[in-house]
Design an enzyme around this catalytic site. Sequence first.
Site, mmCIF file in Angstrom:
data_model
loop_
_atom_site.group_PDB
_atom_site.id
_atom_site.type_symbol
_atom_site.label_atom_id
_atom_site.label_comp_id
_atom_site.label_asym_id
_atom_site.label_seq_id
_atom_site.Cartn_x
_atom_site.Cartn_y
_atom_site.Cartn_z
ATOM 1 N N TRP A 1 -17.173 -3.517 -1.831
ATOM 2 C CA TRP A 1 -16.959 -3.051 -0.455
ATOM 3 C C TRP A 1 -17.783 -1.850 -0.092
ATOM 4 O O TRP A 1 -17.931 -1.529 1.069
ATOM 5 C CB TRP A 1 -15.479 -2.802 -0.198
ATOM 6 C CG TRP A 1 -14.851 -1.636 -0.911
ATOM 7 C CD1 TRP A 1 -14.394 -1.630 -2.196
ATOM 8 C CD2 TRP A 1 -14.591 -0.340 -0.374
ATOM 9 N NE1 TRP A 1 -13.874 -0.401 -2.500
ATOM 10 C CE2 TRP A 1 -13.961 0.418 -1.394
ATOM 11 C CE3 TRP A 1 -14.799 0.267 0.861
ATOM 12 C CZ2 TRP A 1 -13.567 1.739 -1.212
ATOM 13 C CZ3 TRP A 1 -14.391 1.585 1.044
ATOM 14 C CH2 TRP A 1 -13.789 2.297 0.017
ATOM 15 N N TYR B 1 -16.466 -4.485 7.936
ATOM 16 C CA TYR B 1 -15.234 -3.751 8.258
ATOM 17 C C TYR B 1 -15.057 -3.734 9.780
ATOM 18 O O TYR B 1 -15.703 -2.972 10.496
ATOM 19 C CB TYR B 1 -15.292 -2.327 7.686
ATOM 20 C CG TYR B 1 -14.772 -2.236 6.259
ATOM 21 C CD1 TYR B 1 -15.018 -3.256 5.342
ATOM 22 C CD2 TYR B 1 -14.031 -1.140 5.828
ATOM 23 C CE1 TYR B 1 -14.539 -3.179 4.041
ATOM 24 C CE2 TYR B 1 -13.545 -1.054 4.522
ATOM 25 C CZ TYR B 1 -13.808 -2.074 3.641
ATOM 26 O OH TYR B 1 -13.340 -2.008 2.353
ATOM 27 N N GLU C 1 -9.782 2.898 -5.017
ATOM 28 C CA GLU C 1 -9.371 4.267 -4.708
ATOM 29 C C GLU C 1 -8.171 4.724 -5.553
ATOM 30 O O GLU C 1 -7.095 4.981 -5.030
ATOM 31 C CB GLU C 1 -9.043 4.362 -3.208
ATOM 32 C CG GLU C 1 -10.255 4.039 -2.355
ATOM 33 C CD GLU C 1 -9.968 4.013 -0.871
ATOM 34 O OE1 GLU C 1 -10.826 4.479 -0.108
ATOM 35 O OE2 GLU C 1 -8.906 3.512 -0.452
ATOM 36 N N HIS D 1 -2.689 3.183 -4.513
ATOM 37 C CA HIS D 1 -2.161 2.623 -3.257
ATOM 38 C C HIS D 1 -0.776 2.004 -3.470
ATOM 39 O O HIS D 1 -0.483 0.917 -2.978
ATOM 40 C CB HIS D 1 -3.135 1.596 -2.668
ATOM 41 C CG HIS D 1 -4.357 2.223 -2.046
ATOM 42 N ND1 HIS D 1 -4.302 2.996 -0.910
ATOM 43 C CD2 HIS D 1 -5.666 2.200 -2.418
ATOM 44 C CE1 HIS D 1 -5.532 3.415 -0.588
ATOM 45 N NE2 HIS D 1 -6.378 2.957 -1.503
ATOM 46 N N ASP E 1 0.869 -1.188 0.000
ATOM 47 C CA ASP E 1 0.000 0.000 0.000
ATOM 48 C C ASP E 1 0.899 1.229 0.000
ATOM 49 O O ASP E 1 2.131 1.114 -0.146
ATOM 50 C CB ASP E 1 -0.961 -0.026 1.211
ATOM 51 C CG ASP E 1 -2.299 0.631 0.871
ATOM 52 O OD1 ASP E 1 -2.283 1.786 0.436
ATOM 53 O OD2 ASP E 1 -3.346 -0.011 1.025
ATOM 54 N N GLU F 1 -4.851 0.948 10.506
ATOM 55 C CA GLU F 1 -4.388 2.282 10.908
ATOM 56 C C GLU F 1 -4.360 2.394 12.434
ATOM 57 O O GLU F 1 -3.463 3.003 13.012
ATOM 58 C CB GLU F 1 -5.313 3.368 10.361
ATOM 59 C CG GLU F 1 -5.138 3.683 8.899
ATOM 60 C CD GLU F 1 -6.021 2.822 7.999
ATOM 61 O OE1 GLU F 1 -6.439 1.709 8.430
ATOM 62 O OE2 GLU F 1 -6.282 3.250 6.854
#
Length: 529
Positions: free
Chosen positions: A381, A406, A316, A252, A181, A458
């Site tokens: 997702w 998630y 993304e 990413h 990533d 994270e």
Amino acid sequence: MPSPRREQTLLPRPTRFAPRSGHFTLDAATTVRAAPEAEGAADLLRTLLTPATGLPLAPSTAGAVTLAVDPGLLGLGQEGYGLTVSPHSVLLRAATPTGLLRGVQTLRQLLPPEALAERPAAARPERWELPCTEITDVPRHDWRGLMIDVVRHFHDAATLRRQIDLLALHKLNVLHLHLTDDQGWRMPVAAYPRLTTVGAHRAESMVGPDGSTRFDGRPHGGAYTRAELTGLVEYAARRGVSVVPEIGMPGHVRAALAAYPHLGNRPDRTLDVWTRWGVCDTVLGVHDEVLDFCRAVLAEVMEVFPAPYVHLGGDECPTTEWERSPVARARAAAEGLPAPAALHGWLLGKAGAYLADHGRRPVGWAENGSRLPPGFTVMSWREPAHAAEALRRGHDVVLTHHRTTYLDYAQDHDRCGPTAQPGPVVDLRAVHGGDPEPHTRGADGARVLGTQAQIWTEFAPTAADLDRLAYPRLCALADRAWTGPTTWPDFSGRLTAHTPRLDALGVRRHPTPSAPRTDAAPAGTAPSA
Ligand code: ACM
């Protein structure tokens, strides 16, 4: 209230079970009969039971416990099994060795919770009782997974082995490893050594959610050795778990670009391994060296990971760099694409075709606006509607909707405890309720392969964080994926009885609500952050 019989507390719940009277006693003299193709399951039984119980469960052709593979058994599929416990014998049968591995986990759960511990039980009895029962058990879905992001925070191989043990206990069969990533690259690639010498380390990490202005001022990093990854794959295979690697592209990829700037759209620019969370607008270039890079990396990935699936990310991916780059615009024109944005599908198509040429199946994250190329298995997702749309377009689908899978999202409505990813509350009930499974089958037989939970890390730097985020919510996902929808009272009753098993294994779980909530909030309607 009398306590339930143990087969009524199995998690996931078996397809069919019938209690019988009496019990089978396991003691030091109990031996196990296993034909060669059942030896893996017999070994696993010993690995799992001997440390706590002290029972040797020695191999013997006269064993009262028989493990047998019979490919002629009908209706059990690749992972189903039949188990008969009688006062004088135990018979576990399956059409495949994997089916036996699932049955071993059931045998384990039929014993008292102390038998699951990794160390000798404190007051170790000499005899352990298995209740007599007749079970036939076949999973609803083929793909029952957990994704762990080992980039936002690195988690070592020992931590992953422990998570694999817990997946297997719950009859989950896929560990999806998010290996690359913006914030790091975790798998060594001999052809591109800087991916890990440079790309595995970042200077610091953002503190708090995306948009925060605070940083912790200390380095983070880590990479596996190839031997560790190979060992992990073998460890997982012995437990019937497949490790699906994710090498994300075209977005990413900032860690890769920090190591090899010539793979980006601005080779003149030096980039750091990203220290922030969120979506970064640096993406792969689309020139020939990038295609060489993708092929070289995927070739090594396929050497290490034998799973039929390889995940290529795809989520993304801002397209601004391609829109500004003369090289990318020329590539889009030369390929006859309507706009540079279509380079997303073009690059994924090239990488996916390379995998397909080598007998593997590409997987990607789907979101609005970006369509995955034909042949990709889709992880939808964002919205359940994307799953239905992907099925209509002929893709196989794994349900991974953020509102129900998630596990980095808050798990209580009071949002107590450590920082969670901003987003909806995903409590135990939301995971248990899941999403309605789209019934649409694509014209060419596309189907819902199953479902999978996600732990983005994270805010999960430690092994204890993974436990806390996964349990007990992953129990609900496992139950749904193996058994199908169950009522809340049925599930929560079994979870109450299952919790001592998690405790015996030292799982640092999130506290289960002492009484189930009665305000049945349907899945996906939790308040937003
Ligand atoms: C994702 O959450 N970006 C797949």
